[in-house]
Design an enzyme around this catalytic site. Sequence first.
Site, short mmCIF file in Angstrom:
data_model
loop_
_atom_site.label_atom_id
_atom_site.label_comp_id
_atom_site.label_asym_id
_atom_site.label_seq_id
_atom_site.Cartn_x
_atom_site.Cartn_y
_atom_site.Cartn_z
N HIS A 159 -42.46 -6.38 14.59
CA HIS A 159 -43.38 -5.18 14.64
C HIS A 159 -43.04 -4.24 15.98
CE1 HIS A 159 -47.09 -2.62 14.14
NE2 HIS A 159 -47.15 -2.90 15.50
N GLY A 172 -21.30 18.80 -9.81
CA GLY A 172 -21.51 17.42 -9.87
C GLY A 172 -22.51 16.92 -8.71
N ILE A 211 -21.85 11.47 -4.12
CA ILE A 211 -20.68 12.08 -3.31
C ILE A 211 -20.99 13.49 -3.15
CG2 ILE A 211 -18.15 12.87 -3.18
CD1 ILE A 211 -17.28 10.38 -4.59
N ILE A 269 -17.18 15.33 -10.15
CA ILE A 269 -17.98 14.89 -11.63
C ILE A 269 -17.58 13.28 -11.82
CG2 ILE A 269 -18.04 17.27 -12.02
CD1 ILE A 269 -15.76 16.39 -14.30
N GLY A 270 -16.99 12.69 -10.99
CA GLY A 270 -16.90 11.25 -11.18
C GLY A 270 -15.44 10.82 -10.66
N GLU A 282 0.87 -1.17 0.05
CA GLU A 282 0.02 -0.09 0.20
C GLU A 282 0.93 1.26 0.03
OE1 GLU A 282 -3.28 1.21 -0.28
OE2 GLU A 282 -2.23 3.18 -0.08
N GLY A 311 -6.67 0.91 4.43
CA GLY A 311 -8.29 1.24 4.28
C GLY A 311 -8.66 2.02 3.31
#
Length: 458
Positions: free
Chosen positions: A442, A182, A186, A268-269, A33, A38
Amino acid sequence: MAEFDVIVIGAGPGGYLAAERAGQAGLKALLLEKQHIGGTCLNEGCIPTKTLLRSSKLYDAALSGAPYAVHAEQVTLDHPAVVNRKRAVTASLVAGVKAGLKAAKVKTVEAPSMLKGRTAGGFEVEAAGETYVGKHLILAVGSHPVVPGIEGLSDSMKSGFVLTSTGLLEIPEVPESLCVIGGGVIGLEMATYFAAAGSKITVVEAAGKIAGSLDADATGLIMKSCEAQGMRFLMNTRAIAFREGTVTVESADGKREDIACEKALLCIGRAPNLDGYGLENLHVPTEKGAILVDDFCMTGVPGVYAVGDCNATGMLAHVAYRQAEVAVNHILGKYDPMRWACVPTLVHTEPEAAFVGLSLDEAKAQGIDAAGVKLSMNYSGLYLAENENGQGIIKAVFDRKKKTMIGALIVGGPASELITICGIMIDNELPVERMKSYVFPHPTYAEAIREAIFAAKL
Ligand SMILES: Cc1cc2nc3c(=O)[nH]c(=O)nc-3n(C[C@H](O)[C@H](O)[C@H](O)COP(=O)(O)OP(=O)(O)OC[C@H]3O[C@@H](n4cnc5c(N)ncnc54)[C@H](O)[C@@H]3O)c2cc1C
């Protein structure tokens, strides 16, 4: 040169779970990593946003207690403390992931990695000056925010006027005004928090509707609620220029407007990460900017898998988690393909919304003899008791021939939790008659699902 059964690159949900599952199955696993264990999800995505939203939803609830005969005074939202809490939640989860990796005997190296090529022993990867060889490789390298070539954008990002969600999640003070470029999931979640925290929000969306593929009834309810919070939506509108303090937008019919704002959020992505780690050295096929995979998450190079955002099949953390298991099971020789039909999608706005499976239109387009049901969430007594003037809905789609549920949408209440019940019904093709005999507790919100089942005309 250390040898492993599996080398996993990237420690987001796809990568850390793949490494953990491989280790638990007795495989010798290495996890590499480059930034933070994470990945996006735990550090700058799913969990941080929901931590912020928990605070803003509590704050809103305290401010709107009057219909419930609760009168709170001097309620405040302490943004710096919210950010600190977010960091603590993230740290705690990351510590849990690290403990899980250790328990599964996964070797973890926190350094960028580079694919070098293939040798007789397997796939060679370099990290922190060492060369590692893996019989199998799982790429879980994630994605990055799309940054288009708009006038002034690059400079505005350098100056900090325009932020991505990562930067905004760490902002020390609430901006007086925020232009959100956007209106996807997100953008809407960030707008929901910052509107409650006091920012004047303008959402600029290029399409005619918000929240991507979310059902129009759902987006209508979310938009109404956001507007009631004071948000302004500019639909069919694009950002065309940025300069400090101003975003210039243009609508589809050519009208321009300068939006004055203290900060702008670009969301926007996201696009799969394909560059900078030697993908080309293994000749892994890509298509439309993503790593191509089959139902077992294997790429065009046998032995090399790609899970999560980097294959762009879902761009959701739960898709990455599931694909991690699919890939590891394939390595272990277990038949466990990815089932694409039953992946839930959710948005933690107020109201929350989630859907799974097919909409009525999609089912009909596939030639299914489908029946739809749409009910108010007020069919649940608990929803009515807990939501003054609640507008929530449940929609369910059924296959008349098979007499099974094939799609569901829930807006309101804990929609993202409830949708799992529908997902299990759909995935297992549970007969409606069998579902009718299940005893729902319920009072619960889930009783709305039971009502939808009984309302189906099959
Ligand atoms: C603001 C925000 C909110 C979101 N909310 C949700 C949500 O509510 N629900 C949901 O399902 N999804 C959500 N997502 C999406 C979710 O975060 C991603 O789908 C998920 O993190 C993808 O997991 P992944 O393992 O594929 O990639 P990532 O989590 O992005 O992890 C990839 C990792 O690979 C590492 N890496 C990359 N290249 C290398 C290399 N060469 N060497 C070593 N390491 C490398 C990166 O540093 C990174 O840690 C959200 C995303 C954002 C940005």
